[in-house]
Design an enzyme around this catalytic site. Structure first.
Site, PDB file in Angstrom:
ATOM      1  N   GLU A 261      -9.123 -27.221 -26.788  1.00  0.00           N
ATOM      2  CA  GLU A 261      -8.595 -27.387 -28.108  1.00  0.00           C
ATOM      3  C   GLU A 261      -7.492 -27.721 -28.223  1.00  0.00           C
ATOM      4  OE1 GLU A 261     -10.276 -28.233 -31.153  1.00  0.00           O
ATOM      5  OE2 GLU A 261      -8.175 -28.534 -31.751  1.00  0.00           O
ATOM      6  N   THR A 305     -11.001 -33.629 -34.038  1.00  0.00           N
ATOM      7  CA  THR A 305     -11.622 -33.024 -32.957  1.00  0.00           C
ATOM      8  C   THR A 305     -12.894 -33.941 -33.285  1.00  0.00           C
ATOM      9  OG1 THR A 305     -11.053 -30.811 -32.902  1.00  0.00           O
ATOM     10  CG2 THR A 305     -13.497 -31.432 -32.446  1.00  0.00           C
ATOM     11  N   HIS A 421      -5.680 -23.540 -31.494  1.00  0.00           N
ATOM     12  CA  HIS A 421      -5.709 -24.437 -32.715  1.00  0.00           C
ATOM     13  C   HIS A 421      -4.419 -23.945 -33.604  1.00  0.00           C
ATOM     14  CE1 HIS A 421      -6.792 -26.427 -36.254  1.00  0.00           C
ATOM     15  NE2 HIS A 421      -7.856 -27.146 -35.781  1.00  0.00           N
ATOM     16  N   ASP A 480      -8.514 -32.207 -26.550  1.00  0.00           N
ATOM     17  CA  ASP A 480      -9.186 -33.184 -27.592  1.00  0.00           C
ATOM     18  C   ASP A 480      -7.933 -34.014 -28.321  1.00  0.00           C
ATOM     19  OD1 ASP A 480      -8.172 -31.139 -28.879  1.00  0.00           O
ATOM     20  OD2 ASP A 480      -9.898 -31.102 -30.660  1.00  0.00           O
ATOM     21  N   HIS A 481      -6.903 -33.568 -28.553  1.00  0.00           N
ATOM     22  CA  HIS A 481      -5.838 -34.203 -29.257  1.00  0.00           C
ATOM     23  C   HIS A 481      -4.371 -33.255 -28.935  1.00  0.00           C
ATOM     24  CE1 HIS A 481      -6.616 -31.163 -32.277  1.00  0.00           C
ATOM     25  NE2 HIS A 481      -7.815 -31.619 -32.304  1.00  0.00           N
TER      26      HIS A 481
END
Ligand code: GP9
Ligand code: MN
Length: 726
Positions: A261, A305, A421, A480-481
């Protein structure tokens, strides 16, 4: 006193009085249902306030329709509206109990499986108190029937009815703006139906869902099979053969997809406070049997996500208007990695410590062909286990292993971590590296949660080693980013030890890790430019599955002569030569902005721009028009969503039956014994927990093991952290 009593009664005997009573009762009842029948995960003053207020505007609007009608009919209309909206609430109460999500039109329209699922299970899941949802309707009928309240048949001024409608509109407007203040992009990003109900109410959600469904079905209805032609022509022309040396090297291996994440590439080998932030991932990155990519970019848009997942497992782009998984994941046809693997004889499972409805995973994963989706409710409730959007990574991965060891092999398992996150909070007990000192509150916790995630990965990898799964599996890690957005330029400049951080730096900062690790794999650090769209073709080649004939917009990252222009969702791009940001172009090697392009440069960037916009729009065409329903690649069998159920009891039964038949799970290979006592974790939450004693690393006992799959209902479904920044 008496006078007041008769005054009140007098008021209720007017039409407006009855209307007010009906609205008040419905309002109170809805709020009661919110609190007792759903798990909306309300936190903070604003959300609590909105939860109280949100039934009002739509109730006034709907019930107010009856004010346009005269005489007794007005009362009857109001009662019918009341009964119908109550029935809708009742249906949602039941549906929610089974699926932890709200009903959608596309579900009702698209599959009989929902109704059959519901009707077979309804008697079992219904509770006596559910009928209280109709209590206000009953009260109103009784009051009228026994003439406690008399009908007022005098006509009402149209203007008054219009006034009520306008008032409702105004109230809804303020509700919406308050909701947006607390959560920007509520309707455009559409994370989770729970959120829309929490902020705007069930009826507003229903309308929103209805409009969305109508829009998409109109687009789909107008689509034809021949719309696919331009896509096929383009893909055929631009197809690159995969790297033959790597074809099939992972054939038959288990596959792990490990979702890191918000994990950015800069964290790899990054040091802070005199230590490596992510030592386990660093080690993997440099290992000779890991294929690591250091010019790999995330390509997500608003769907964050879910966009990453869509690209990783479909090689289709996310949509510019928000999450494709949320908007179309339920109704569209897909030819996704899980289904492809399933048809190769694999067991497929997604594991995530968050609620099933987030990003509509509970439905989209069925369309993608996941056999199992082990989401939050499948894991045991441990004190303080939940943070932000899900169970803390160490606790999640430890329990995920308890399911993985039960999967018939070979399996394809995706683990979605979540502790790292935004806004990166971590409780004291789990902190083992200092925060950075940029002074930017949301940035400084990032290394701490990343460090924690890395430790969780370390524990998981140690278990793989202990159980021998590391020898029989290919493990794919990806970020993911971004974790730190462009709003934190100063802080990032400090983290990177730079004087400044401009748009070009920010584009380069979108690198995320991609590592493919497998025993005996010819690894090394590969410098090709690529992105999430390219992963599925790469993996399929490694597994020896040809992707010829599949509608995939990426290409094998190991292929020779591949095009290295990496599209961002907004049409910008990076490549080894040029980078485009808005209307500006940069030399990627030097980072210098190219103010005046030479003819050759202009031709080059035009060709790249053209390629990027063509690919994005062709992918959008496939997704928006649901074109894959018209086209099935050779050798692929269309997914039937009704084959899948993620209801816990059913899924666990299915898993047991599959295992009885195959006898290939890790537990079977371990003579029927769980391997959970091999799983060591230092998670402080587990210290002293009897059922986890074996796996807590500081414990020396080696008594009987627990598989970690005991079901436990969870108290809070959706957690929330304000993420205006995202
Ligand atoms: C929630 C998680 C978060 O389940 O995947 O999604 P994001 O906010 O990163 O898009
Ligand atoms: Mn994410």
């Amino acid at each position: 006193m008496k006078q007041l009593g008769s005054k009140i009664r007098g008021f209720f005997n007017t039409r407006l009085g009855f209307f007010a009573l009906a609205v008040a009762l419905f309002w109170a009842k809805t709020y009661w249902a919110y609190q007792t029948k759903f798990n909306l995960g309300v936190s903070g003053k604003m959300q609590n306030l909105l939860l109280v207020l949100n039934p009002l505007p739509t109730t006034i609007l709907l019930f107010g329709v009856a004010l346009y009608i005269s005489g007794r009919k007005s009362y009857i209309t109001m009662l019918i509206i009341d009964a119908l909206t109550s029935l809708w609430l009742f249906a949602n109460v039941l549906y929610y109990r089974e699926f932890s999500d709200f009903m959608t039109f596309s579900l009702i329209k698209g599959s009989s499986s929902v109704s059959s699922n519901l009707s077979t299970g309804v008697m079992g899941i219904m509770r006596a108190s559910d009928w209280l949802v109709f209590v206000d309707v009953a009260i109103l009928i009784l009051l009228l029937a026994f003439h406690v309240i008399r009908m007022d048949t005098r006509p009402i001024k149209k203007l008054f009815a219009v006034g009520v409608t306008l008032l409702a509109g105004l109230m809804f407007g303020s509700n919406l703006s308050m909701a947006y203040h607390d959560r920007s992009g509520l309707l455009t990003r559409t994370f989770d139906n729970n959120y829309i109900v929490k902020y705007l109410g069930l009826n507003a959600y229903t309308v929103f869902d209805g409009v969305k469904t109508a829009q998409t079905s109109a687009t789909k209805a107008n689509a034809k099979a021949s719309d696919m032609n331009s896509v096929l022509v383009y893909l055929k022309k631009n197809r690159i053969d995969p790297n033959a040396q790597y074809t099939g090297v992972a054939k038959g291996k288990n596959v792990f997809i490990i979702h890191l994440e918000s994990f950015q590439q800069f964290l790899i080998d990054y040091k802070w406070d005199g230590q490596e932030v992510t030592p386990n991932l660093n080690k993997l990155f440099h290992e000779s049997d890991t294929l690591s990519f250091d010019n790999f970019f995330h390509q997500v848009g608003q769907g964050k996500t879910s966009d990453a997942e869509t690209m990783m497992e479909n090689s289709l782009f996310g949509l510019p208007e928000g999450s494709a998984m949320s908007l179309l994941g339920t109704s569209n046809t897909f030819q996704a990695a899980p289904a492809i693997m399933d048809q190769q004889g694999y067991t497929t499972a997604a594991l995530h410590g968050g609620v099933a409805s987030f990003w509509n995973r509970d439905n989209a994963y069925k369309s993608w062909g996941y056999d199992y989706f082990f989401s939050k409710s499948y894991y045991q409730n441990i004190k303080n286990d939940f943070l932000g959007y899900g169970i803390k990574d160490k606790l999640f991965m430890r329990q995920a292993a308890g399911y993985i060891e039960q999967l018939p092999q070979p399996f394809y398992a995706k683990l979605i971590t979540v502790t790292n996150h935004y806004p990166y909070p971590l409780d004291k007990k789990n902190q083992s590296i200092a925060k950075t000192d940029t002074g930017d509150k949301t940035v400084d916790g990032y290394v701490q949660t990343a460090h924690y995630l890395d430790q969780a990965i370390g524990e998981f990898m140690a278990w793989l080693k202990k159980t021998g799964l590391d020898k029989t599996s290919m493990i794919v890690f990806y970020g993911d980013h971004f974790g730190i957005s462009a709003n934190h330029k100063d802080a990032v400049a400090q983290l990177l030890g730079k004087d400044s951080f401009d748009d070009f730096d920010n584009a380069m900062f979108q690198r995320v890790p991609l590592m493919i690790h497998m025993d005996g794999l010819k690894g090394g650090i590969n410098h090709t430019y690529g992105g999430e769209i390219d992963v599925l073709p790469t993996i399929m080649n490694l597994l020896g599955i040809s992707n010829k004939g599949y509608i995939q917009f990426g290409s094998d990252l190991l292929a020779a002569n591949r095009n290295q222009t990496v599209a961002f969702r907004n049409g910008d791009f990076v490549s080894p030569t040029y980078t485009k940001i808005g209307s500006n172009y940069y030399d990627t090697k030097t980072g210098e902005q190219l103010k005046k392009l030479t003819q050759a440069q202009k031709e080059a960037v035009d060709a790249m721009t053209n390629r990027v916009t063509t690919e994005l729009s062709l992918s959008d065409r496939v997704v928006n028009r649901d074109l894959l329903r018209f086209y099935t690649p050779n050798g692929f069998t269309k997914v039937d969503k009704s084959d899948y159920s993620y209801t816990q009891s059913k899924a666990l039964e299915m898993l047991q039956a599959a295992d009885d038949k195959n006898k290939t799970s890790l537990i079977d290979k371990n003579n029927g014994k769980s391997t959970m006592n091999e799983y060591k974790t230092d998670a402080p939450e587990m210290a002293g927990l009897k059922e986890f004693a074996d796996s807590y690393s500081s414990s020396s006992s080696s008594a009987s093991s627990s598989s970690g799959t005991t079901s436990a209902s969870s108290s809070s479904a959706t957690s929330d952290s304000s993420d205006k920044d995202k």
